[in-house]
Design an enzyme around this catalytic site. Structure first.
Site, PDB file in Angstrom:
ATOM      1  N   SER A 115     -26.376  25.916  47.573  1.00 37.64           N
ATOM      2  CA  SER A 115     -25.520  25.037  46.769  1.00 37.64           C
ATOM      3  C   SER A 115     -24.370  24.425  47.570  1.00 37.64           C
ATOM      4  CB  SER A 115     -25.002  25.772  45.536  1.00 37.64           C
ATOM      5  OG  SER A 115     -26.081  26.189  44.724  1.00 37.64           O
ATOM      6  N   GLU A 129     -37.551  31.144  49.107  1.00 33.76           N
ATOM      7  CA  GLU A 129     -38.639  30.723  48.208  1.00 33.76           C
ATOM      8  C   GLU A 129     -39.997  31.126  48.782  1.00 33.76           C
ATOM      9  OE1 GLU A 129     -37.411  26.631  47.953  1.00 33.76           O
ATOM     10  OE2 GLU A 129     -35.612  27.290  46.890  1.00 33.76           O
ATOM     11  N   GLU A 179     -28.464  32.354  53.858  1.00 31.49           N
ATOM     12  CA  GLU A 179     -28.622  31.742  52.540  1.00 31.49           C
ATOM     13  C   GLU A 179     -28.681  32.831  51.468  1.00 31.49           C
ATOM     14  OE1 GLU A 179     -30.460  27.578  52.837  1.00 31.49           O
ATOM     15  OE2 GLU A 179     -32.103  28.998  52.762  1.00 31.49           O
ATOM     16  N   ASN A 188     -33.275  20.300  53.636  1.00 30.76           N
ATOM     17  CA  ASN A 188     -34.572  20.848  53.244  1.00 30.76           C
ATOM     18  C   ASN A 188     -34.988  20.186  51.930  1.00 30.76           C
ATOM     19  OD1 ASN A 188     -36.741  22.389  52.433  1.00 30.76           O
ATOM     20  ND2 ASN A 188     -35.563  24.276  52.111  1.00 30.76           N
ATOM     21  N   GLY A 237     -29.894  26.828  44.883  1.00 26.14           N
ATOM     22  CA  GLY A 237     -30.305  26.018  43.748  1.00 26.14           C
ATOM     23  C   GLY A 237     -29.678  26.438  42.430  1.00 26.14           C
ATOM     24  N   HIS A 270     -37.515  31.308  54.477  1.00 22.83           N
ATOM     25  CA  HIS A 270     -36.774  30.798  53.313  1.00 22.83           C
ATOM     26  C   HIS A 270     -37.044  31.709  52.113  1.00 22.83           C
ATOM     27  CE1 HIS A 270     -35.375  28.295  50.074  1.00 22.83           C
ATOM     28  NE2 HIS A 270     -34.678  27.634  50.971  1.00 22.83           N
ATOM     29  N   LYS A 273     -37.749  20.447  50.365  1.00 28.66           N
ATOM     30  CA  LYS A 273     -38.674  21.279  49.564  1.00 28.66           C
ATOM     31  C   LYS A 273     -39.848  20.425  49.079  1.00 28.66           C
ATOM     32  CE  LYS A 273     -34.752  24.184  48.612  1.00 28.66           C
ATOM     33  NZ  LYS A 273     -34.062  25.134  47.760  1.00 28.66           N
TER      34      LYS A 273
HETATM   35  P1  PGA Z   1     -29.683  24.376  47.673  1.00 23.13           P
HETATM   36  O1  PGA Z   1     -30.845  24.913  48.604  1.00 23.13           O
HETATM   37  O2  PGA Z   1     -28.721  23.622  48.572  1.00 23.13           O
HETATM   38  O3  PGA Z   1     -30.338  23.494  46.667  1.00 23.13           O
HETATM   39  O4  PGA Z   1     -29.023  25.565  47.060  1.00 23.13           O
HETATM   40  C1  PGA Z   1     -30.593  25.417  49.889  1.00 23.13           C
HETATM   41  C2  PGA Z   1     -31.886  25.865  50.506  1.00 23.13           C
HETATM   42  O5  PGA Z   1     -32.776  26.295  49.770  1.00 23.13           O
HETATM   43  O6  PGA Z   1     -32.066  25.797  51.743  1.00 23.13           O
END
Ligand code: PGA
Length: 247
Positions: A210, A94, A164, A9, A170, A92, A11
């Protein structure tokens, strides 16, 4: 046999030149037949990547909950289908937190995608506070129940679930492989409860948060973890390719 999947992803990252370079560095590899590689770039790059059919599936990061009409700035599932998009992320964290997407909106997005024959990567996850107050399972069940479990047992075959934990996205904090396994096992038990045993063994459940080359092998070794949804580490080809090899 469940499908093993590694999805990147991106983003809202990468200029056009950077995106092309990263996509080439990844798509120039041949992957084992045992793993499906998915890339989810910013929507503006979807059509050019979707034209490349070299063994990489393409996912949109978002879709409108509406079919068509006066919804400025939105992209419909039908448009995504027409340009060759295979998958779409829904739920997601976010999108939930910055764009106020609630469970019932997510259910509509899932409906539009399935009506247009696009597969869904449904993300669910609890916050740190919810985990610390022992509400993680309750929250995950509610997210799945209100957004996903209204679809039929035939439709759910076109869904991949990504667990997640919000506190791991992140942040550099990763769930331990045991924490991931426990929650994946719980999600599988929900699939059994709301659908049936056969379905619960067939739906791929990915871990995200992460995930990086140094921890991917350990996480992917767990029996109910079928791959990963990768954010930060998907922005660099070597790291992403190494994660793919860890599966
Ligand atoms: P990240 O993001 O690997 O940077 O933690 C995962 C995601 O948001 O799908």
């Amino acid at each position: 046999m469940r499908k093993k999947i590694v999805a990147g992803n991106w983003k809202m990252n990468k200029t056009l030149m950077e995106a092309n370079k990263l996509f080439d560095e990844i798509s120039n590899n041949t992957f084992s037949n045992d793993v499906l590689v998915i890339i989810s770039p910013p929507s503006i790059y979807l059509s050019q990547f979707a034209m490349v059919t070299k063994g990489i599936a393409i996912a949109s990061q978002n879709v409108s909950q509406y079919n068509e009409g006066a919804y400025t700035g939105e992209i419909s599932a039908k448009m995504l289908k027409e340009i060759g998009v295979d998958y779409c992320l829904v739920g997601h964290s976010e999108r939930r937190s910055y764009f106020n997407e609630i469970n019932t909106t997510l259910a509509e997005k899932i409906n539009r995608l399935l009506e247009n024959d696009i597969k869904v990567i449904f993300c669910c996850g609890e916050s740190l506070n919810e985990r610390e107050t022992n509400r993680a399972e309750e929250v995950i069940e509610l997210q799945l129940k209100e957004s996903l479990f209204h679809i039929s047992s035939k439709e759910i075959e076109n869904v991949v679930i990504a667990y997640e934990p919000v506190w791991a996205i992140g942040t550099g904090l990763t769930a331990t492989s045991e924490q991931a396994q426990d929650m994946h096992d719980f999600i599988r038990s929900l699939l059994k409860k709301y659908y049936n045993e056969n379905i619960s063994t067939r739906i791929s459940i990915l871990y995200g948060g992460s995930c990086k080359p140094s921890n991917a092998k350990d996480i992917f070794s767990k029996k109910d973890v079928d791959g990963g949804l990768i954010g930060g580490a998907a922005l660099e080809s070597n790291a992403f390719l190494e994660i793919i090899k860890s599966i």
